[in-house]
Design a protein around this motif. Structure first.
Motif, short mmCIF file in Angstrom:
data_model
loop_
_atom_site.label_atom_id
_atom_site.label_comp_id
_atom_site.label_asym_id
_atom_site.label_seq_id
_atom_site.Cartn_x
_atom_site.Cartn_y
_atom_site.Cartn_z
N ARG A 62 0.82 -1.21 0.00
CA ARG A 62 0.00 0.00 0.00
C ARG A 62 0.86 1.26 0.00
O ARG A 62 0.48 2.27 -0.61
CB ARG A 62 -0.99 -0.02 1.17
CG ARG A 62 -0.39 0.11 2.55
CD ARG A 62 -1.40 -0.24 3.64
NE ARG A 62 -0.92 0.15 4.96
CZ ARG A 62 -1.53 -0.18 6.09
NH1 ARG A 62 -2.66 -0.89 6.06
NH2 ARG A 62 -1.05 0.23 7.25
N LEU A 63 2.03 1.21 0.65
CA LEU A 63 2.95 2.35 0.56
C LEU A 63 3.39 2.56 -0.89
O LEU A 63 3.39 3.68 -1.40
CB LEU A 63 4.18 2.11 1.43
CG LEU A 63 4.04 2.19 2.95
CD1 LEU A 63 5.38 1.90 3.60
CD2 LEU A 63 3.53 3.55 3.40
N ASP A 64 3.77 1.47 -1.55
CA ASP A 64 4.22 1.56 -2.94
C ASP A 64 3.12 2.13 -3.83
O ASP A 64 3.37 2.97 -4.71
CB ASP A 64 4.65 0.19 -3.46
CG ASP A 64 5.90 -0.33 -2.78
OD1 ASP A 64 6.62 0.46 -2.14
OD2 ASP A 64 6.16 -1.55 -2.90
N PHE A 65 1.89 1.67 -3.62
CA PHE A 65 0.76 2.15 -4.41
C PHE A 65 0.62 3.66 -4.24
O PHE A 65 0.48 4.40 -5.22
CB PHE A 65 -0.51 1.44 -3.95
CG PHE A 65 -1.75 1.82 -4.71
CD1 PHE A 65 -2.24 1.01 -5.73
CD2 PHE A 65 -2.46 2.98 -4.40
CE1 PHE A 65 -3.39 1.35 -6.43
CE2 PHE A 65 -3.61 3.33 -5.10
CZ PHE A 65 -4.08 2.51 -6.11
N ALA A 66 0.64 4.13 -3.00
CA ALA A 66 0.45 5.55 -2.73
C ALA A 66 1.56 6.39 -3.37
O ALA A 66 1.30 7.44 -3.98
CB ALA A 66 0.40 5.81 -1.23
N VAL A 67 2.80 5.94 -3.26
CA VAL A 67 3.92 6.70 -3.80
C VAL A 67 3.88 6.71 -5.32
O VAL A 67 4.07 7.75 -5.97
CB VAL A 67 5.25 6.11 -3.29
CG1 VAL A 67 6.43 6.79 -3.99
CG2 VAL A 67 5.37 6.28 -1.78
N GLU A 68 3.61 5.55 -5.92
CA GLU A 68 3.58 5.47 -7.39
C GLU A 68 2.45 6.32 -7.97
O GLU A 68 2.63 7.02 -8.98
CB GLU A 68 3.43 4.02 -7.82
CG GLU A 68 4.67 3.18 -7.56
CD GLU A 68 4.41 1.69 -7.67
OE1 GLU A 68 3.28 1.31 -8.06
OE2 GLU A 68 5.33 0.90 -7.36
N ARG A 69 1.27 6.27 -7.35
CA ARG A 69 0.15 7.07 -7.87
C ARG A 69 0.39 8.56 -7.65
O ARG A 69 0.02 9.39 -8.48
CB ARG A 69 -1.16 6.65 -7.23
CG ARG A 69 -1.57 5.20 -7.48
CD ARG A 69 -1.43 4.78 -8.94
NE ARG A 69 -1.92 3.44 -9.17
CZ ARG A 69 -1.19 2.32 -9.05
NH1 ARG A 69 0.09 2.39 -8.69
NH2 ARG A 69 -1.71 1.14 -9.31
N ALA A 70 1.01 8.92 -6.54
CA ALA A 70 1.33 10.33 -6.30
C ALA A 70 2.28 10.84 -7.37
O ALA A 70 2.12 11.95 -7.89
CB ALA A 70 1.94 10.50 -4.92
N ALA A 71 3.27 10.01 -7.73
CA ALA A 71 4.21 10.42 -8.77
C ALA A 71 3.50 10.53 -10.12
O ALA A 71 3.74 11.49 -10.88
CB ALA A 71 5.35 9.41 -8.86
N THR A 72 2.63 9.59 -10.44
CA THR A 72 1.92 9.61 -11.73
C THR A 72 1.03 10.83 -11.84
O THR A 72 0.89 11.43 -12.91
CB THR A 72 1.07 8.33 -11.88
OG1 THR A 72 1.93 7.19 -11.84
CG2 THR A 72 0.32 8.32 -13.20
#
Length: 224
Positions: A35-45
């Motif tokens: 879930r951390l990875d999801f949040a960081v990746e979507r924030a970057a996108t």
């Protein structure tokens, strides 16, 4: 025991879950990093510049977001968690602030330009009805990212363990999450599984709900 008292007393234990990705997976807690990875990746996108991390705990999201130049405001009520979060924030080059308030005070506290994303990971687990928190996220940010535990044996066992300490745990089905999003005026962009642990939602908040400014014209996660 009050919710914040519980996490105040067990702050060190919860912070320890994030010390090793490999150890977390061996212990069946890999979804914490998913879930951390999801949040960081979507924030970057999304090209986010400002994120509010609701129930930030010890601040495991701080460094990954700050490393991408994203400014973070961490919201946390439990005092010892705040101490840990402030130590983590101090290592993030001035891009992270920590505020000791509960999410219930966030909308009144926030008086400036809306955040690009409101994140709440591991918070809905402890809410019998997440509509108020989702609505608050919609008030202060253009997008929301939230994790939800799913009903089932895993959540039932957590209910027993946490219930013995006076803390309730709640599960949400996909239908429950979709209904909450619609009720609070969100357009669900993505609802991804977190293995047996539950789901993570990315939603676009309706412009009329967000205080302090309109949406940008382009949302890279929405297809034309």
């Amino acid at each position: 025991m009050r919710f914040d008292d519980y996490f105040d007393r067990r702050s060190g234990r919860f912070a320890s879950f994030y010390r090793s990705r490999a150890a977390a997976r061996l212990l069946g807690r890999g979804a914490l990093f998913d879930r951390l990875d999801f949040a960081v990746e979507r924030a970057a996108t999304l090209g986010a510049r400002r994120v509010v991390d609701i129930g930030c705990g010890s601040g495991p999201l701080f460094r990954p977001l700050a490393a991408r130049g994203i400014r973070v405001t961490g919201i946390e009520l439990a005092g010892r968690m705040v101490e840990l979060a402030e130590r983590e924030a101090a290592e993030c080059g001035g891009l992270v602030d920590v505020v000791q308030i509960g999410w219930e005070q966030l909308a009144d506290w926030h008086e400036h330009e809306p955040f690009d994303i409101a994140v709440a990971l591991g918070v809905f687990d402890y809410l019998p009805d997440g509509a108020d928190l989702l609505a608050t996220m919609g008030d202060v940010a253009r997008h929301s990212i939230a994790s939800f535990p799913r009903p089932g044996l895993r959540t039932s066992l957590r209910k027993v363990r946490y219930g013995a300490r006076g803390v309730s745990v709640h599960g949400y089905s996909r239908d429950d999450i979709g209904s909450l999003a619609r009720t609070t005026g969100m357009d669900a962009i993505e609802l991804a599984p977190l293995g047996r642990a539950g789901y993570i939602l990315l939603a676009r908040n309706q412009p009329h709900r967000v205080r302090g400014g309109p949406h940008g014209a382009h949302d890279p996660l929405l297809r034309p």
